[in-house]
Design a protein around this motif. Structure first.
Motif, PDB file in Angstrom:
ATOM      1  N   UNK A 146       0.845  -1.199   0.000  1.00 44.34           N
ATOM      2  CA  UNK A 146       0.000   0.000   0.000  1.00 44.34           C
ATOM      3  C   UNK A 146       0.878   1.246   0.000  1.00 44.34           C
ATOM      4  N   UNK A 147       0.323   2.322  -0.545  1.00 41.57           N
ATOM      5  CA  UNK A 147       0.995   3.622  -0.534  1.00 41.57           C
ATOM      6  C   UNK A 147       0.268   4.504   0.485  1.00 41.57           C
ATOM      7  N   UNK A 148       1.013   5.026   1.440  1.00 42.90           N
ATOM      8  CA  UNK A 148       0.406   5.925   2.432  1.00 42.90           C
ATOM      9  C   UNK A 148       0.276   7.307   1.785  1.00 42.90           C
ATOM     10  N   UNK A 149      -0.962   7.809   1.703  1.00 44.39           N
ATOM     11  CA  UNK A 149      -1.192   9.094   1.026  1.00 44.39           C
ATOM     12  C   UNK A 149      -1.380  10.246   1.998  1.00 44.39           C
ATOM     13  N   UNK A 172       5.866 -11.402   3.421  1.00 45.20           N
ATOM     14  CA  UNK A 172       6.265 -10.002   3.548  1.00 45.20           C
ATOM     15  C   UNK A 172       5.204  -9.042   3.004  1.00 45.20           C
ATOM     16  N   UNK A 173       5.311  -7.787   3.401  1.00 45.10           N
ATOM     17  CA  UNK A 173       4.448  -6.724   2.887  1.00 45.10           C
ATOM     18  C   UNK A 173       5.299  -5.463   2.755  1.00 45.10           C
ATOM     19  N   UNK A 174       4.805  -4.524   1.947  1.00 46.12           N
ATOM     20  CA  UNK A 174       5.547  -3.271   1.769  1.00 46.12           C
ATOM     21  C   UNK A 174       4.599  -2.081   1.907  1.00 46.12           C
ATOM     22  N   UNK A 175       5.081  -1.053   2.609  1.00 49.44           N
ATOM     23  CA  UNK A 175       4.387   0.236   2.638  1.00 49.44           C
ATOM     24  C   UNK A 175       5.303   1.257   1.987  1.00 49.44           C
ATOM     25  N   UNK A 176       4.761   1.994   1.025  1.00 50.18           N
ATOM     26  CA  UNK A 176       5.498   3.111   0.449  1.00 50.18           C
ATOM     27  C   UNK A 176       4.963   4.400   1.064  1.00 50.18           C
ATOM     28  N   UNK A 177       5.820   5.392   1.174  1.00 55.16           N
ATOM     29  CA  UNK A 177       5.337   6.708   1.615  1.00 55.16           C
ATOM     30  C   UNK A 177       6.220   7.784   0.977  1.00 55.16           C
ATOM     31  N   UNK A 178       5.595   8.811   0.438  1.00 54.82           N
ATOM     32  CA  UNK A 178       6.336   9.855  -0.268  1.00 54.82           C
ATOM     33  C   UNK A 178       7.075  10.764   0.706  1.00 54.82           C
ATOM     34  N   UNK A 179       8.158  11.354   0.194  1.00 60.74           N
ATOM     35  CA  UNK A 179       9.029  12.230   0.981  1.00 60.74           C
ATOM     36  C   UNK A 179       8.239  13.319   1.712  1.00 60.74           C
ATOM     37  N   UNK A 180       7.222  13.879   1.051  1.00 62.26           N
ATOM     38  CA  UNK A 180       6.450  14.963   1.672  1.00 62.26           C
ATOM     39  C   UNK A 180       5.341  14.437   2.590  1.00 62.26           C
ATOM     40  N   UNK A 181       4.909  13.200   2.359  1.00 63.95           N
ATOM     41  CA  UNK A 181       3.801  12.668   3.172  1.00 63.95           C
ATOM     42  C   UNK A 181       4.307  12.194   4.545  1.00 63.95           C
ATOM     43  N   UNK A 182       5.516  11.655   4.594  1.00 61.34           N
ATOM     44  CA  UNK A 182       6.090  11.215   5.886  1.00 61.34           C
ATOM     45  C   UNK A 182       5.997  12.328   6.933  1.00 61.34           C
ATOM     46  N   UNK A 183       6.245  13.574   6.498  1.00 61.59           N
ATOM     47  CA  UNK A 183       6.339  14.693   7.443  1.00 61.59           C
ATOM     48  C   UNK A 183       5.038  15.445   7.639  1.00 61.59           C
ATOM     49  N   UNK A 184       4.002  15.061   6.914  1.00 62.61           N
ATOM     50  CA  UNK A 184       2.730  15.787   7.008  1.00 62.61           C
ATOM     51  C   UNK A 184       2.007  15.411   8.300  1.00 62.61           C
ATOM     52  N   UNK A 185       1.377  16.435   8.908  1.00 65.55           N
ATOM     53  CA  UNK A 185       0.760  16.224  10.228  1.00 65.55           C
ATOM     54  C   UNK A 185      -0.763  16.304  10.156  1.00 65.55           C
ATOM     55  N   UNK A 186      -1.407  15.536  11.020  1.00 61.87           N
ATOM     56  CA  UNK A 186      -2.874  15.584  11.148  1.00 61.87           C
ATOM     57  C   UNK A 186      -3.241  14.964  12.484  1.00 61.87           C
ATOM     58  N   UNK A 187      -4.528  15.061  12.828  1.00 60.33           N
ATOM     59  CA  UNK A 187      -4.999  14.369  14.026  1.00 60.33           C
ATOM     60  C   UNK A 187      -5.132  12.890  13.673  1.00 60.33           C
ATOM     61  N   UNK A 188      -4.388  12.043  14.410  1.00 60.40           N
ATOM     62  CA  UNK A 188      -4.281  10.623  14.059  1.00 60.40           C
ATOM     63  C   UNK A 188      -4.813   9.746  15.186  1.00 60.40           C
ATOM     64  N   UNK A 189      -5.614   8.770  14.825  1.00 64.07           N
ATOM     65  CA  UNK A 189      -6.019   7.751  15.799  1.00 64.07           C
ATOM     66  C   UNK A 189      -5.169   6.519  15.539  1.00 64.07           C
ATOM     67  N   UNK A 190      -4.442   6.080  16.553  1.00 59.57           N
ATOM     68  CA  UNK A 190      -3.569   4.911  16.351  1.00 59.57           C
ATOM     69  C   UNK A 190      -4.404   3.640  16.302  1.00 59.57           C
ATOM     70  N   UNK A 191      -4.039   2.807  15.357  1.00 62.99           N
ATOM     71  CA  UNK A 191      -4.793   1.565  15.135  1.00 62.99           C
ATOM     72  C   UNK A 191      -4.158   0.415  15.919  1.00 62.99           C
ATOM     73  N   UNK A 192      -4.872  -0.158  16.873  1.00 63.66           N
ATOM     74  CA  UNK A 192      -4.333  -1.344  17.552  1.00 63.66           C
ATOM     75  C   UNK A 192      -4.320  -2.545  16.592  1.00 63.66           C
ATOM     76  N   UNK A 193      -3.636  -3.629  16.971  1.00 63.58           N
ATOM     77  CA  UNK A 193      -3.587  -4.795  16.079  1.00 63.58           C
ATOM     78  C   UNK A 193      -4.991  -5.262  15.695  1.00 63.58           C
TER      79      UNK A 193
END
Ligand SMILES: Cc1ncc(C[n+]2csc(CCOP(=O)(O)OP(=O)(O)O)c2C)c(N)n1
Ligand SMILES: [Mg+2]
Length: 561
Positions: A146-149, A172-193
């Protein structure tokens, strides 16, 4: 490593950047280490790793191949998911052999891969480390990607990836994330397992399996990598049925080698020829079906996490899909009602084992080194195999006492996997000694990770069997190609000086006795790595014991259902 508390999962949203959401979610899933090599696309990710470094250790390597192999080794040694992080393009491709190997071994390795700026993905502008269709390349390597947007999605994407790695056929699995998205901030709810759905157990199939196995005159069990967490169940079934258990490479250690019913090749081939019912647990059965053959007198009960695996080559009499452990437990409950009266086969098997051990004297030089290693490596110590003469012999004859203590690559058999994979195993299991064996050829694939071993004080013991050759290739050229030697002789560094130049302990051992003494010294050294170079000459071929002919009349493979 001391057990750390999992990160709190927030019920209400908290402002954070995507990278923090991913790292906090990894911690919330019990991961304690990330193997990594940084670069500009992932700067925010490393900033988050810094922030959480009291709960998640970052082990940085000298090449992305090393990072991904270390995550693989940690996953194989623990059966828990592990993660690595690298830059896109070259970083991804440098790690791709390990990712491919993780796929072929169904190992839960998560790759965190950077990307160029989100808006420019797919535009071919020539950004740093841009590669055409990175997602397409990844999709060929892993089943889940998946790509984190945006930051709001980052935690759930991570939890979904980690669930996919444990669902159905693990891998295995892969997550992609763009250089600008890694640093972008928002209100986040952490997902438990997220819960992993287990397929319902088909009781009638269990009963049919129990009846078949219970009535069998010569039952046999074949274990692959999918049986590694079922040692107790396989051991109990083997005793109940007096069935030999074949493990070659990935299935070794499921049944303790000290049990005379525990067999490897080539005795396994002989037993396959005699069997009337085989229980196959988490194995592709490729050698058995393709090399040894299959006929109408042989019934197969197959347990596999992947429903597609059952009938690739031959339709089994009973197919059981799901995690092997609960299925084997149900089979153990059901079997006593259907089982024939069994007399012990232990004496017969011990005799047959001894007869084969005599024939294996053909590879006595390799076996002598393995005896020295086994004598010094504690029961729970982990042996990491390689594509080398001592490795081929180990797959046949190294006694393995516990599951997950013999790490042998899957069908990729990638030369050079061993040293870095073993470093990961040792990182994840600091409580047991780990030994890596390599040839001179394979070792130099990732030998620069000796710097990683020093920097992170990884007490791995590495034995390099040096014949100044790609010995396996050279022997084939000698024996089958009229001694026309090409590209198989090697000019090597002085391995002892090489290791010492990094600050590692190192010595040269001439022969099995010296190796044994060197290992005794090495296994007590817990503050850093040791390299032992063992000079060897040409070694006898093991292939007649591996590339064996049919032991049953082969039937043409059935069309897959
Ligand atoms: C990635 C990869 N490249 C090439 C091979 C083919 N290969 C198999 S064994 C071997 C030679 C191994 O040499 P060394 O590590 O010194 O072990 P030796 O046979 O000399 O004991 C090669 C090149 C392979 N298995 N994997
Ligand atoms: Mg060699």
């Amino acid at each position: 490593m001391a057990k750390k508390k999992p990160a709190k999962t927030s019920a209400s949203p908290v402002p954070m950047i995507s990278a923090e959401a991913v790292v906090a979610t990894l911690i919330g899933h019990g991961l304690d280490t990330v193997y990594a090599l940084p670069g500009v696309q992932n700067d925010h990710l490393f900033e988050a790793l810094f922030k959480f470094s009291d709960r998640l250790r970052t082990v940085h390597t000298r090449h992305e191949q090393g990072a991904a192999y270390m995550a693989l080794g940690a996953a194989l040694a623990t059966s828990k998911p592990q993660a690595y992080a690298v830059v896109p393009g070259p970083g991804l491709l440098n790690s791709s052999t390990a990712l491919l190997t993780a796929y072929s071994m169904n190992a839960p390795v998560l790759g965190l891969i950077g990307q160029i700026p989100d808006a420019d993905i797919g535009r071919g502008l020539g950004h740093l480390h841009e590669i055409r269709d990175q997602a397409g390349i990844i999709e060929r390597l892993v089943d889940y990607h998946a790509l984190i947007r945006k930051p709001e999605d980052a935690s759930r994407a991570t939890a979904l990836a980690l669930r996919a790695m444990r669902s159905g056929r693990p891998g295995p699995a892969v997550l992609e994330c763009a250089i600008d998205v890694w640093g972008r901030s928002a209100a986040v709810t952490l997902q438990p397992p997220l819960p992993v759905a287990a397929p319902e157990i088909d009781s009638s199939a269990i009963r049919r399996a129990a009846k078949l196995l219970g009535a069998a005159k010569r039952p046999m069990i074949v274990c692959g990598g999918g049986a590694q967490d079922c040692s107790a169940e396989v051991t109990a079934l083997s005793a109940m049925l007096q069935a030999p258990v074949l493990g070659y490479r990935r299935g070794r250690g499921v049944l303790d080698s000290r049990d005379p019913l525990s067999v490897t090749l080539p005795l396994g081939r002989e037993l396959w020829g005699e069997a009337d019912v085989v229980l196959a647990v988490g194995t592709r059965l490729l050698i058995q079906m393709r090399q040894w053959g299959i006929d109408r007198d042989l019934k197969i009960v197959r347990i596999d996490a992947d429903a597609k695996e059952h009938a690739r080559l031959h339709r089994p009499s009973v197919a059981l899909t799901g995690n092997a452990k609960p299925l084997l437990r149900r089979l153990l409950d059901e079997l006593p009602a259907h089982n024939s009266k069994r007399t012990s086969r232990k004496a017969e098997m011990a005799e047959r084992q001894a007869a084969w051990r005599k024939r294996l004297d053909k590879i006595a030089p390799q076996l002598a080194f393995l005896e020295a290693i086994r004598a010094e490596l504690p029961e729970h110590g982990i042996f990491v195999d390689e594509v080398t003469q001592i490795g081929f012999a180990a797959r046949l004859a190294f006694p393995v006492y516990k599951p997950r203590t013999f790490l042998s690559p899957g069908y990729q058999d990638p030369l050079g996997w061993g040293f870095a994979t073993a470093l990961g195993a040792q990182c994840a299991r600091p409580d047991v000694p780990v030994i890596s064996i390599s040839g001179d050829g394979g070792f130099l694939f990732t030998a620069t990770e000796m710097a990683t071993a020093i920097q992170h004080r990884i007490p791995l013991v590495t034995v390099v069997f040096n014949d100044n050759a790609f010995g396996n290739v050279r022997r084939i050229q000698q024996e089958r190609f009229g001694n026309r030697l090409i590209a198989s002789d090697l000019t090597n560094p002085d391995f002892v000086k090489f290791a010492e130049s990094f600050g590692a302990a190192a010595e040269r051992a001439r022969g099995p006795e010296e190796l044994r003494r060197a290992l005794r010294r090495a296994f007590v050294r817990r503050d850093g790595p040791t390299l032992i170079e063992v000079p060897v000459g040409p070694l006898p071929s093991p292939w007649e014991f591996i590339h064996t002919a049919e032991s049953r009349i082969a039937m043409p493979a059935l069309k897959p259902s």
